[in-house]
Design a protein around this motif. Structure first.
Motif, PDB file in Angstrom:
ATOM      1  N   ASP A 171     -36.038  31.202  -0.473  1.00  0.00           N
ATOM      2  CA  ASP A 171     -35.044  30.235  -0.440  1.00  0.00           C
ATOM      3  C   ASP A 171     -35.436  29.228  -1.474  1.00  0.00           C
ATOM      4  O   ASP A 171     -34.389  28.755  -2.356  1.00  0.00           O
ATOM      5  N   GLN A 172     -36.581  28.913  -1.582  1.00  0.00           N
ATOM      6  CA  GLN A 172     -36.874  27.978  -2.816  1.00  0.00           C
ATOM      7  C   GLN A 172     -36.732  28.565  -4.120  1.00  0.00           C
ATOM      8  O   GLN A 172     -36.308  27.876  -5.048  1.00  0.00           O
ATOM      9  N   ALA A 173     -37.045  29.806  -4.117  1.00  0.00           N
ATOM     10  CA  ALA A 173     -36.773  30.554  -5.361  1.00  0.00           C
ATOM     11  C   ALA A 173     -35.352  30.633  -5.822  1.00  0.00           C
ATOM     12  O   ALA A 173     -35.007  30.380  -7.014  1.00  0.00           O
ATOM     13  N   TRP A 174     -34.644  31.015  -4.865  1.00  0.00           N
ATOM     14  CA  TRP A 174     -33.189  31.029  -5.026  1.00  0.00           C
ATOM     15  C   TRP A 174     -32.674  29.659  -5.640  1.00  0.00           C
ATOM     16  O   TRP A 174     -31.762  29.612  -6.277  1.00  0.00           O
ATOM     17  N   GLU A 175     -33.119  28.618  -4.833  1.00  0.00           N
ATOM     18  CA  GLU A 175     -32.683  27.155  -5.281  1.00  0.00           C
ATOM     19  C   GLU A 175     -32.928  26.884  -6.918  1.00  0.00           C
ATOM     20  O   GLU A 175     -32.136  26.158  -7.359  1.00  0.00           O
ATOM     21  N   ARG A 176     -34.158  27.493  -7.142  1.00  0.00           N
ATOM     22  CA  ARG A 176     -34.519  27.228  -8.726  1.00  0.00           C
ATOM     23  C   ARG A 176     -34.426  28.327  -9.400  1.00  0.00           C
ATOM     24  O   ARG A 176     -35.370  28.630 -10.323  1.00  0.00           O
ATOM     25  N   ARG A 177     -33.438  29.173  -9.347  1.00  0.00           N
ATOM     26  CA  ARG A 177     -32.865  30.605  -9.879  1.00  0.00           C
ATOM     27  C   ARG A 177     -32.935  30.210 -11.466  1.00  0.00           C
ATOM     28  O   ARG A 177     -32.956  31.300 -11.924  1.00  0.00           O
ATOM     29  N   LYS A 178     -32.694  29.388 -11.883  1.00  0.00           N
ATOM     30  CA  LYS A 178     -32.776  29.033 -13.242  1.00  0.00           C
ATOM     31  C   LYS A 178     -33.955  29.370 -13.951  1.00  0.00           C
ATOM     32  O   LYS A 178     -33.837  29.769 -15.102  1.00  0.00           O
ATOM     33  N   LEU A 179     -34.898  29.275 -13.460  1.00  0.00           N
ATOM     34  CA  LEU A 179     -36.426  29.548 -13.930  1.00  0.00           C
ATOM     35  C   LEU A 179     -36.412  31.002 -14.194  1.00  0.00           C
ATOM     36  O   LEU A 179     -36.639  31.523 -15.243  1.00  0.00           O
ATOM     37  N   GLN A 215     -33.336  40.002  -9.764  1.00  0.00           N
ATOM     38  CA  GLN A 215     -33.833  40.207  -8.391  1.00  0.00           C
ATOM     39  C   GLN A 215     -35.529  40.310  -8.163  1.00  0.00           C
ATOM     40  O   GLN A 215     -36.041  39.482  -7.508  1.00  0.00           O
ATOM     41  N   GLU A 216     -35.899  41.172  -9.020  1.00  0.00           N
ATOM     42  CA  GLU A 216     -37.272  41.432  -9.402  1.00  0.00           C
ATOM     43  C   GLU A 216     -38.034  40.104  -9.705  1.00  0.00           C
ATOM     44  O   GLU A 216     -39.030  39.780  -8.938  1.00  0.00           O
ATOM     45  N   GLY A 217     -37.308  39.287 -10.392  1.00  0.00           N
ATOM     46  CA  GLY A 217     -38.103  37.863 -10.955  1.00  0.00           C
ATOM     47  C   GLY A 217     -38.002  36.938  -9.828  1.00  0.00           C
ATOM     48  O   GLY A 217     -38.912  36.194  -9.717  1.00  0.00           O
ATOM     49  N   LEU A 218     -36.841  37.041  -8.977  1.00  0.00           N
ATOM     50  CA  LEU A 218     -36.944  36.224  -7.728  1.00  0.00           C
ATOM     51  C   LEU A 218     -38.068  36.365  -6.818  1.00  0.00           C
ATOM     52  O   LEU A 218     -38.757  35.570  -6.172  1.00  0.00           O
ATOM     53  N   ILE A 219     -38.163  37.882  -6.709  1.00  0.00           N
ATOM     54  CA  ILE A 219     -39.550  38.243  -5.642  1.00  0.00           C
ATOM     55  C   ILE A 219     -40.818  37.731  -6.227  1.00  0.00           C
ATOM     56  O   ILE A 219     -41.473  37.186  -5.684  1.00  0.00           O
ATOM     57  N   VAL A 220     -40.805  37.924  -7.771  1.00  0.00           N
ATOM     58  CA  VAL A 220     -42.174  37.471  -8.126  1.00  0.00           C
ATOM     59  C   VAL A 220     -42.394  35.777  -8.015  1.00  0.00           C
ATOM     60  O   VAL A 220     -43.455  35.386  -7.808  1.00  0.00           O
ATOM     61  N   TYR A 221     -41.246  35.332  -8.471  1.00  0.00           N
ATOM     62  CA  TYR A 221     -41.237  33.777  -8.301  1.00  0.00           C
ATOM     63  C   TYR A 221     -41.628  33.361  -6.880  1.00  0.00           C
ATOM     64  O   TYR A 221     -42.494  32.332  -6.513  1.00  0.00           O
ATOM     65  N   ALA A 222     -40.882  34.047  -5.709  1.00  0.00           N
ATOM     66  CA  ALA A 222     -41.236  33.657  -4.568  1.00  0.00           C
ATOM     67  C   ALA A 222     -42.863  33.725  -4.049  1.00  0.00           C
ATOM     68  O   ALA A 222     -43.408  32.952  -3.455  1.00  0.00           O
ATOM     69  N   ASP A 238     -44.547  26.185 -11.309  1.00  0.00           N
ATOM     70  CA  ASP A 238     -43.486  26.859 -11.925  1.00  0.00           C
ATOM     71  C   ASP A 238     -43.876  27.455 -13.356  1.00  0.00           C
ATOM     72  O   ASP A 238     -43.352  28.409 -13.979  1.00  0.00           O
ATOM     73  N   LYS A 239     -44.872  26.510 -13.949  1.00  0.00           N
ATOM     74  CA  LYS A 239     -45.064  27.155 -15.383  1.00  0.00           C
ATOM     75  C   LYS A 239     -45.903  28.497 -15.284  1.00  0.00           C
ATOM     76  O   LYS A 239     -45.532  29.387 -15.887  1.00  0.00           O
ATOM     77  N   LEU A 240     -46.746  28.603 -14.145  1.00  0.00           N
ATOM     78  CA  LEU A 240     -47.361  29.947 -13.822  1.00  0.00           C
ATOM     79  C   LEU A 240     -46.408  30.942 -13.331  1.00  0.00           C
ATOM     80  O   LEU A 240     -46.304  32.038 -13.842  1.00  0.00           O
ATOM     81  N   ALA A 241     -45.342  30.611 -12.587  1.00  0.00           N
ATOM     82  CA  ALA A 241     -44.376  31.608 -12.164  1.00  0.00           C
ATOM     83  C   ALA A 241     -43.410  32.019 -13.350  1.00  0.00           C
ATOM     84  O   ALA A 241     -43.118  32.998 -13.445  1.00  0.00           O
ATOM     85  N   PHE A 242     -43.104  30.948 -14.256  1.00  0.00           N
ATOM     86  CA  PHE A 242     -42.259  31.518 -15.435  1.00  0.00           C
ATOM     87  C   PHE A 242     -42.992  32.614 -16.327  1.00  0.00           C
ATOM     88  O   PHE A 242     -42.460  33.780 -16.660  1.00  0.00           O
ATOM     89  N   ARG A 243     -44.388  32.444 -16.631  1.00  0.00           N
ATOM     90  CA  ARG A 243     -45.090  33.499 -17.305  1.00  0.00           C
ATOM     91  C   ARG A 243     -45.377  34.674 -16.336  1.00  0.00           C
ATOM     92  O   ARG A 243     -45.111  35.709 -16.997  1.00  0.00           O
ATOM     93  N   LYS A 244     -45.290  34.672 -15.157  1.00  0.00           N
ATOM     94  CA  LYS A 244     -45.645  35.601 -14.397  1.00  0.00           C
ATOM     95  C   LYS A 244     -44.168  36.525 -14.370  1.00  0.00           C
ATOM     96  O   LYS A 244     -44.242  37.883 -14.513  1.00  0.00           O
ATOM     97  N   VAL A 245     -43.004  35.958 -14.137  1.00  0.00           N
ATOM     98  CA  VAL A 245     -41.763  36.437 -14.116  1.00  0.00           C
ATOM     99  C   VAL A 245     -41.514  37.234 -15.554  1.00  0.00           C
ATOM    100  O   VAL A 245     -41.004  38.339 -15.608  1.00  0.00           O
ATOM    101  N   TYR A 246     -41.744  36.295 -16.551  1.00  0.00           N
ATOM    102  CA  TYR A 246     -41.607  36.852 -17.826  1.00  0.00           C
ATOM    103  C   TYR A 246     -42.398  38.157 -18.042  1.00  0.00           C
ATOM    104  O   TYR A 246     -41.921  39.438 -18.317  1.00  0.00           O
ATOM    105  N   TRP A 247     -43.605  38.344 -17.857  1.00  0.00           N
ATOM    106  CA  TRP A 247     -44.490  39.374 -17.990  1.00  0.00           C
ATOM    107  C   TRP A 247     -44.205  40.609 -16.930  1.00  0.00           C
ATOM    108  O   TRP A 247     -44.198  41.809 -17.607  1.00  0.00           O
ATOM    109  N   ARG A 248     -43.620  40.280 -15.928  1.00  0.00           N
ATOM    110  CA  ARG A 248     -43.392  41.385 -14.962  1.00  0.00           C
ATOM    111  C   ARG A 248     -41.844  41.886 -15.474  1.00  0.00           C
ATOM    112  O   ARG A 248     -41.979  43.333 -15.447  1.00  0.00           O
ATOM    113  N   ILE A 249     -40.966  41.186 -16.192  1.00  0.00           N
ATOM    114  CA  ILE A 249     -39.878  41.782 -16.838  1.00  0.00           C
ATOM    115  C   ILE A 249     -40.174  42.469 -17.792  1.00  0.00           C
ATOM    116  O   ILE A 249     -39.566  43.744 -18.065  1.00  0.00           O
ATOM    117  N   LEU A 250     -40.962  42.115 -18.706  1.00  0.00           N
ATOM    118  CA  LEU A 250     -41.437  43.009 -20.074  1.00  0.00           C
ATOM    119  C   LEU A 250     -41.965  44.121 -19.546  1.00  0.00           C
ATOM    120  O   LEU A 250     -41.672  45.002 -20.301  1.00  0.00           O
TER     121      LEU A 250
END
Length: 116
Positions: free
Chosen positions: A10-18, A40-47, A62-74
């Protein structure tokens, strides 16, 4: 504090801009056919990050989550590219094989028509 995965989602969805920002940084735009899947994969990693770092300040999480989402996407994009690079020669070889078969049939038909 142990956050439930539903709360974290829920929190990841609320902050989906990240997540959208991480996709943009990875040069994945809405026009991309895989955008929704990667989002969707990014939301899961963020959550998961939110759940793991529930006791940390939001800014740090959020800083760590951004990096993790970015690297997972790559990683997913690289994986898809490797699969495509692997499949293209196989498809090309199959196409060339079919083209050769058609050429042989044409040559045979030509010989039969020229011989008659």
């Amino acid at each position: 504090m142990n956050m439930q995965i539903n709360q974290a989602m829920d929190q990841a969805w609320e902050r989906r801009k990240l997540v959208a920002g991480a996709l943009k940084t990875a040069h994945v735009y809405r026009k991309c056919a895989d955008y929704e899947d990667l989002f969707q994969e990014g939301l899961i990693v963020y959550a998961q990050c939110l759940q793991e770092m529930a006791d940390q300040p939001q800014e740090e999480a959020d800083k760590l989550a951004f990096r993790k989402v970015y690297w997972r996407i790559l990683d997913l994009l690289r994986q898809k590219k490797r699969q495509r690079d692997h499949d293209e020669p196989l498809l090309a070889a199959a196409f060339v094989g079919q083209a050769d078969q058609h050429n042989l049939l044409l040559k045979e038909a030509w010989r039969n028509s020229a011989g008659s």
